[in-house]
Design a protein around this motif. Structure first.
Motif, PDB file in Angstrom:
ATOM      1  N   SER A 129       0.872  -1.132  -0.079  1.00 17.88           N
ATOM      2  CA  SER A 129       0.177   0.000   0.105  1.00 17.88           C
ATOM      3  C   SER A 129       0.742   1.201   0.021  1.00 17.88           C
ATOM      4  O   SER A 129       1.620   1.574   1.076  1.00 17.88           O
ATOM      5  N   ASN A 130       0.645   2.318  -1.036  1.00 22.30           N
ATOM      6  CA  ASN A 130       1.414   3.294  -0.981  1.00 22.30           C
ATOM      7  C   ASN A 130       0.849   4.487  -0.679  1.00 22.30           C
ATOM      8  O   ASN A 130      -0.482   4.723  -0.653  1.00 22.30           O
ATOM      9  N   PRO A 131       1.409   5.327   0.227  1.00 24.39           N
ATOM     10  CA  PRO A 131       0.674   6.393   0.682  1.00 24.39           C
ATOM     11  C   PRO A 131       0.077   7.262  -0.439  1.00 24.39           C
ATOM     12  O   PRO A 131      -1.047   7.856  -0.103  1.00 24.39           O
ATOM     13  N   CYS A 132       0.542   7.451  -1.623  1.00 22.93           N
ATOM     14  CA  CYS A 132      -0.194   7.976  -2.888  1.00 22.93           C
ATOM     15  C   CYS A 132      -0.174   7.067  -3.875  1.00 22.93           C
ATOM     16  O   CYS A 132       1.059   6.624  -4.171  1.00 22.93           O
ATOM     17  N   PHE A 133      -1.103   6.351  -4.136  1.00 22.20           N
ATOM     18  CA  PHE A 133      -1.040   5.455  -5.274  1.00 22.20           C
ATOM     19  C   PHE A 133      -0.913   5.955  -6.676  1.00 22.20           C
ATOM     20  O   PHE A 133       0.056   5.560  -7.421  1.00 22.20           O
ATOM     21  N   ARG A 134      -1.245   7.102  -6.903  1.00 19.82           N
ATOM     22  CA  ARG A 134      -1.135   8.077  -8.062  1.00 19.82           C
ATOM     23  C   ARG A 134      -0.027   8.986  -7.814  1.00 19.82           C
ATOM     24  O   ARG A 134       0.080   9.709  -6.851  1.00 19.82           O
ATOM     25  N   ALA A 135       1.094   9.151  -8.529  1.00 22.08           N
ATOM     26  CA  ALA A 135       2.337  10.023  -8.357  1.00 22.08           C
ATOM     27  C   ALA A 135       1.611  11.463  -8.351  1.00 22.08           C
ATOM     28  O   ALA A 135       1.047  11.822  -8.910  1.00 22.08           O
ATOM     29  N   ARG A 136       2.446  12.345  -7.631  1.00 20.26           N
ATOM     30  CA  ARG A 136       2.664  13.626  -7.458  1.00 20.26           C
ATOM     31  C   ARG A 136       3.822  14.098  -7.345  1.00 20.26           C
ATOM     32  O   ARG A 136       4.913  13.370  -6.786  1.00 20.26           O
ATOM     33  N   PRO A 137       4.069  15.527  -7.344  1.00 19.15           N
ATOM     34  CA  PRO A 137       5.396  16.138  -7.479  1.00 19.15           C
ATOM     35  C   PRO A 137       6.053  15.725  -6.038  1.00 19.15           C
ATOM     36  O   PRO A 137       7.263  15.584  -6.133  1.00 19.15           O
ATOM     37  N   GLN A 138       5.274  15.782  -4.992  1.00 16.92           N
ATOM     38  CA  GLN A 138       5.995  15.429  -3.681  1.00 16.92           C
ATOM     39  C   GLN A 138       6.261  13.960  -3.142  1.00 16.92           C
ATOM     40  O   GLN A 138       6.596  13.797  -2.412  1.00 16.92           O
ATOM     41  N   TRP A 139       5.738  13.263  -4.269  1.00 14.83           N
ATOM     42  CA  TRP A 139       5.677  11.718  -3.867  1.00 14.83           C
ATOM     43  C   TRP A 139       5.754  11.074  -5.372  1.00 14.83           C
ATOM     44  O   TRP A 139       4.846  10.549  -5.851  1.00 14.83           O
ATOM     45  N   PRO A 140       6.837  11.135  -5.899  1.00 14.29           N
ATOM     46  CA  PRO A 140       7.235  10.714  -7.284  1.00 14.29           C
ATOM     47  C   PRO A 140       7.201   8.922  -7.358  1.00 14.29           C
ATOM     48  O   PRO A 140       6.992   8.273  -8.265  1.00 14.29           O
ATOM     49  N   GLU A 141       7.066   8.436  -6.203  1.00 19.07           N
ATOM     50  CA  GLU A 141       7.463   6.997  -6.028  1.00 19.07           C
ATOM     51  C   GLU A 141       5.963   6.211  -6.120  1.00 19.07           C
ATOM     52  O   GLU A 141       5.507   5.714  -5.190  1.00 19.07           O
ATOM     53  N   ALA A 142       5.415   6.395  -6.924  1.00 14.13           N
ATOM     54  CA  ALA A 142       3.953   5.872  -7.281  1.00 14.13           C
ATOM     55  C   ALA A 142       3.724   5.612  -8.879  1.00 14.13           C
ATOM     56  O   ALA A 142       4.873   5.848  -9.647  1.00 14.13           O
ATOM     57  N   MET A 143       2.413   5.151  -8.959  1.00 17.09           N
ATOM     58  CA  MET A 143       2.197   5.138 -10.365  1.00 17.09           C
ATOM     59  C   MET A 143       1.943   6.423 -11.406  1.00 17.09           C
ATOM     60  O   MET A 143       1.754   7.297 -10.740  1.00 17.09           O
ATOM     61  N   ALA A 144       2.708   6.522 -12.414  1.00 19.03           N
ATOM     62  CA  ALA A 144       2.592   7.710 -13.256  1.00 19.03           C
ATOM     63  C   ALA A 144       1.138   8.221 -13.323  1.00 19.03           C
ATOM     64  O   ALA A 144       0.229   7.426 -13.788  1.00 19.03           O
ATOM     65  N   PRO A 145       1.162   9.350 -13.565  1.00 19.60           N
ATOM     66  CA  PRO A 145      -0.335   9.746 -13.641  1.00 19.60           C
ATOM     67  C   PRO A 145      -1.169   9.500 -14.987  1.00 19.60           C
ATOM     68  O   PRO A 145      -2.062   9.214 -15.033  1.00 19.60           O
ATOM     69  N   ASP A 146      -0.263   9.724 -15.984  1.00 21.11           N
ATOM     70  CA  ASP A 146      -0.866   9.219 -17.402  1.00 21.11           C
ATOM     71  C   ASP A 146      -1.182   7.713 -17.419  1.00 21.11           C
ATOM     72  O   ASP A 146      -2.155   7.442 -18.023  1.00 21.11           O
ATOM     73  N   ILE A 147      -0.389   6.870 -16.829  1.00 19.22           N
ATOM     74  CA  ILE A 147      -0.747   5.478 -16.722  1.00 19.22           C
ATOM     75  C   ILE A 147      -2.158   5.401 -15.959  1.00 19.22           C
ATOM     76  O   ILE A 147      -2.845   4.454 -16.397  1.00 19.22           O
ATOM     77  N   PHE A 148      -1.996   5.861 -14.719  1.00 15.88           N
ATOM     78  CA  PHE A 148      -3.317   5.537 -13.900  1.00 15.88           C
ATOM     79  C   PHE A 148      -4.604   6.222 -14.735  1.00 15.88           C
ATOM     80  O   PHE A 148      -5.557   5.529 -14.694  1.00 15.88           O
ATOM     81  N   ASP A 149      -4.277   7.359 -15.237  1.00 14.10           N
ATOM     82  CA  ASP A 149      -5.480   8.163 -15.870  1.00 14.10           C
ATOM     83  C   ASP A 149      -6.017   7.242 -17.027  1.00 14.10           C
ATOM     84  O   ASP A 149      -7.217   6.820 -17.324  1.00 14.10           O
TER      85      ASP A 149
END
Length: 240
Positions: free
Chosen positions: A91-111
């Motif tokens: 479980s990731n604190p942020c599943f979809r990556a954001r500038p302050q938490w890049p260690e997550a799924m890339a936004p374009d892939i999730f979208d």
């Protein structure tokens, strides 16, 4: 009085997905009361946490896989003193990556995944099951296990869960909960980057994180004995 542990499944899966982990926990810690609770069946995503807070007993350990772990984190922070401890699994604190938490799924892939689900839910769920097992020892068997344990919720409810995966930022919740925390990650996870384990450890040095080698996102099904052993050791250590 027996300790109680609440388990929450991941997105698109029902309680059956956590049955192997439940069985392993029962073998290792028969004195621990383990309860698997389903995720909310609500279209309004903003009501999910309130529904869980009303339904789940206070004074228990909260644990969850993937989205279940993100919701458990939010609930632990809300309850503060009435949550015994928090455990998250893949479980990731942020599943979809954001500038302050890049260690997550890339936004374009999730979208793109979210849009694909809206266009063809069944085919996208099939792909999702494959992604959950990717990187595991036997991905095909895992995919079949996941298919059997998939929830039969209507698409609007599953869509609300995807919206939560996109929007939830658990960093504030984790930082605001002062009880014991264990966060388990899978080294070969195709959905939650292994780098999130180190990132979380750096961000909150006081918590316990562990990266399980050779494991996929389907961690509680693939490695239930190892996950259960880590959970039981942590719970007993917190009580010592």
């Amino acid at each position: 009085m027996r300790d109680q542990l609440i388990l929450l499944p991941g997105w698109a899966f029902g309680p059956a997905a956590l049955q192997p982990l439940y069985d392993a926990l029962a073998d290792l810690a028969p004195d621990l009361e383990v309860v698997i609770e389903p995720l909310p069946e609500l279209v309004a995503k903003e009501a999910w946490l309130d529904e869980l807070d009303q339904r789940l007993p206070h004074g228990s350990w909260l644990a969850g896989w993937s989205l279940g772990g993100m919701l458990a984190s939010q609930l632990a922070a809300r309850r503060v003193d009435t949550c015994r401890g928090l455990i998250t699994i893949a479980s990731n604190p942020c599943f979809r990556a954001r500038p302050q938490w890049p260690e997550a799924m890339a936004p374009d892939i999730f979208d793109a995944f979210h849009e694909a689900f809206r266009l063809d839910p069944e085919e996208t769920l099939k792909r999702f099951r494959s992604l959950c097992g990717r990187g595991g020892y036997d991905p095909r068997t895992l995919a079949r296990q996941l298919q059997v344990s998939q929830s039969q919720l209507p698409a609007p409810v599953l869509d609300a869960g995807l919206q939560l995966l996109a929007e939830l930022d658990g960093r504030g919740a984790l930082h605001g909960y002062f009880g014991p925390q264990l966060h388990l990650f899978a080294a070969n996870d195709a959905l939650v980057p292994a780098a999130a384990c180190d990132a979380l450890r750096r961000w909150m040095p006081g918590i316990v994180t562990r990266l399980i080698p050779g494991a996929s996102h389907a961690l509680p099904l693939e490695r239930p004995d190892e996950v259960a052993a880590a959970m039981v050791a942590f719970i007993k250590g917190a009580a010592a």
